[in-house]
Design a protein around this motif. Structure first.
Motif, mmCIF file in Angstrom:
data_model
loop_
_atom_site.group_PDB
_atom_site.id
_atom_site.type_symbol
_atom_site.label_atom_id
_atom_site.label_comp_id
_atom_site.label_asym_id
_atom_site.label_seq_id
_atom_site.Cartn_x
_atom_site.Cartn_y
_atom_site.Cartn_z
ATOM 1 N N GLN A 184 0.815 -1.215 0.000
ATOM 2 C CA GLN A 184 0.000 0.000 0.000
ATOM 3 C C GLN A 184 0.850 1.268 0.000
ATOM 4 O O GLN A 184 0.364 2.358 -0.324
ATOM 5 C CB GLN A 184 -0.912 0.031 1.235
ATOM 6 C CG GLN A 184 -1.937 -1.071 1.312
ATOM 7 C CD GLN A 184 -2.789 -0.939 2.571
ATOM 8 O OE1 GLN A 184 -2.951 0.148 3.120
ATOM 9 N NE2 GLN A 184 -3.330 -2.055 3.032
ATOM 10 N N GLU A 233 2.913 8.008 -3.794
ATOM 11 C CA GLU A 233 2.010 9.078 -3.382
ATOM 12 C C GLU A 233 1.873 9.114 -1.865
ATOM 13 O O GLU A 233 1.893 10.189 -1.249
ATOM 14 C CB GLU A 233 0.643 8.893 -4.040
ATOM 15 C CG GLU A 233 -0.311 10.054 -3.816
ATOM 16 C CD GLU A 233 -1.624 9.888 -4.550
ATOM 17 O OE1 GLU A 233 -2.307 10.902 -4.754
ATOM 18 O OE2 GLU A 233 -1.980 8.746 -4.906
ATOM 19 N N VAL A 234 1.734 7.937 -1.255
ATOM 20 C CA VAL A 234 1.631 7.859 0.202
ATOM 21 C C VAL A 234 2.934 8.290 0.861
ATOM 22 O O VAL A 234 2.944 9.054 1.829
ATOM 23 C CB VAL A 234 1.262 6.428 0.641
ATOM 24 C CG1 VAL A 234 1.396 6.268 2.150
ATOM 25 C CG2 VAL A 234 -0.152 6.077 0.200
ATOM 26 N N SER A 239 -4.854 4.332 2.007
ATOM 27 C CA SER A 239 -5.356 5.301 1.033
ATOM 28 C C SER A 239 -6.573 6.054 1.570
ATOM 29 O O SER A 239 -6.894 7.152 1.085
ATOM 30 C CB SER A 239 -5.720 4.613 -0.286
ATOM 31 O OG SER A 239 -6.825 3.746 -0.133
ATOM 32 N N LEU A 283 -5.316 9.245 2.926
ATOM 33 C CA LEU A 283 -4.519 10.047 2.002
ATOM 34 C C LEU A 283 -5.141 11.407 1.695
ATOM 35 O O LEU A 283 -4.414 12.422 1.683
ATOM 36 C CB LEU A 283 -4.271 9.256 0.708
ATOM 37 C CG LEU A 283 -3.299 9.877 -0.300
ATOM 38 C CD1 LEU A 283 -1.949 10.179 0.349
ATOM 39 C CD2 LEU A 283 -3.109 8.938 -1.495
ATOM 40 N N LEU A 308 -4.275 13.657 4.492
ATOM 41 C CA LEU A 308 -2.855 13.992 4.508
ATOM 42 C C LEU A 308 -2.571 15.101 3.490
ATOM 43 O O LEU A 308 -1.790 16.019 3.753
ATOM 44 C CB LEU A 308 -2.006 12.759 4.188
ATOM 45 C CG LEU A 308 -2.048 11.606 5.198
ATOM 46 C CD1 LEU A 308 -1.205 10.439 4.696
ATOM 47 C CD2 LEU A 308 -1.549 12.064 6.566
ATOM 48 N N LYS A 309 -3.219 15.006 2.345
ATOM 49 C CA LYS A 309 -3.032 16.019 1.302
ATOM 50 C C LYS A 309 -3.565 17.376 1.729
ATOM 51 O O LYS A 309 -2.924 18.412 1.506
ATOM 52 C CB LYS A 309 -3.723 15.572 0.009
ATOM 53 C CG LYS A 309 -3.065 14.393 -0.689
ATOM 54 C CD LYS A 309 -3.826 14.008 -1.957
ATOM 55 C CE LYS A 309 -3.146 12.878 -2.696
ATOM 56 N NZ LYS A 309 -3.899 12.473 -3.912
#
Length: 265
Positions: free
Chosen positions: A23, A27-28, A105, A108, A111-112
């Motif tokens: 996972q 991106e993560v 995800s 995510l 987080l962004k």
């Protein structure tokens, strides 16, 4: 940018841990500073699975595999990781269980956006309207909803989950080690909910996808349900006494672990 440690507790999930590591895409990893996997004295070959996978699929961030010096339980592994996060001056610690029931995800988008930064406890919830459950029995789902209502009444705030496998904590609240006397087993997260409520930590729940397929459950539902209800009653009647009480069956002075593999150079 905030400094985030990803902590993955691992216990007898040799098949699932590789999927969890899968996972952690680019991106993560943009939002993670370091990953620690804490093996709680597993009896399977999970450590080999981890080291082999990471050797073949290296991440672009530091990763270390720890082995607890004793079997501390899931709560004890949290205590090992919390101490590491505080010692190394991380702003947040993100918890993702190694049994592949949760999906990183799901956090995510937060987080962004950075919205998690408004809260001390940013907790994944399996039982919000937007959440999705796969392979979860109707009986267990109803039971969890009932307990969420009871804990909401007992704490005076809306509780959507007593402990999923995807959670995030601000390390500032962990520095005084308020959690150290909480249970070392699977009920550690229940204690954390009550403790955070008492100390008025800012708590926010977010919906997640939760699945059960080839995982082996360690939950003994009836006995645990009774114990959790007793905990809540104790908390409601004597809040201060509860949060300062010793809840462990075995007193451990220091929760220690050794690094048995690392990508750090």
């Amino acid at each position: 940018m905030r400094k985030i440690l990803l902590f993955i507790p691992m216990y007898n999930c040799e098949k699932q841990i590789v999927r969890v590591l899968g996972q952690l895409n680019d991106e993560v990893c943009k939002f993670i500073s370091e990953v620690i996997i804490v093996n709680n004295r597993s009896t399977d070959d999970g450590e080999t699975a981890v080291t082999q996978y990471l050797s073949e699929h290296p991440l672009n961030i530091p990763v270390s595999l720890f082995r607890n010096d004793e079997n501390y339980g899931l709560g004890g592994s949290h205590k090992v990781a919390f101490a590491y996060a505080v010692k190394n001056q991380y702003d947040y610690i993100l918890v993702l269980h190694g049994d592949d029931q949760g999906d990183i995800s799901n956090i995510l988008p937060y987080l962004k956006s950075g919205v998690y930064g408004k809260y001390d406890c940013f907790l994944g919830a399996r039982f919000m309207k937007q959440s999705k459950l796969q392979g979860y029995s109707v009986f267990r789902t109803i039971g969890n909803h009932v307990y969420n209502v009871l804990f909401s009444v007992g704490t005076g705030q809306k509780i959507y989950d007593l402990g999923s496998g995807l959670n995030m904590y601000r390390t500032k609240i962990l520095k005084d080690m308020f959690y150290i006397r909480y249970k070392d087993n699977l009920m550690f997260n229940y204690c954390m909910i009550l403790g955070s409520s008492y100390y008025r930590h800012k708590i926010k729940f977010f919906p997640i996808l939760w699945r059960e397929d080839d995982q082996v459950s360690n939950v003994k539902m009836v006995s645990q349900a009774i114990t959790v209800l007793q905990m809540l009653i104790h908390y409601v009647l004597h809040k201060k006494k509860f949060v300062h009480a010793e809840h462990r069956e075995k007193i451990i002075k220091r929760y220690t672990a050794k690094v048995i593999w690392t990508s750090k150079r």
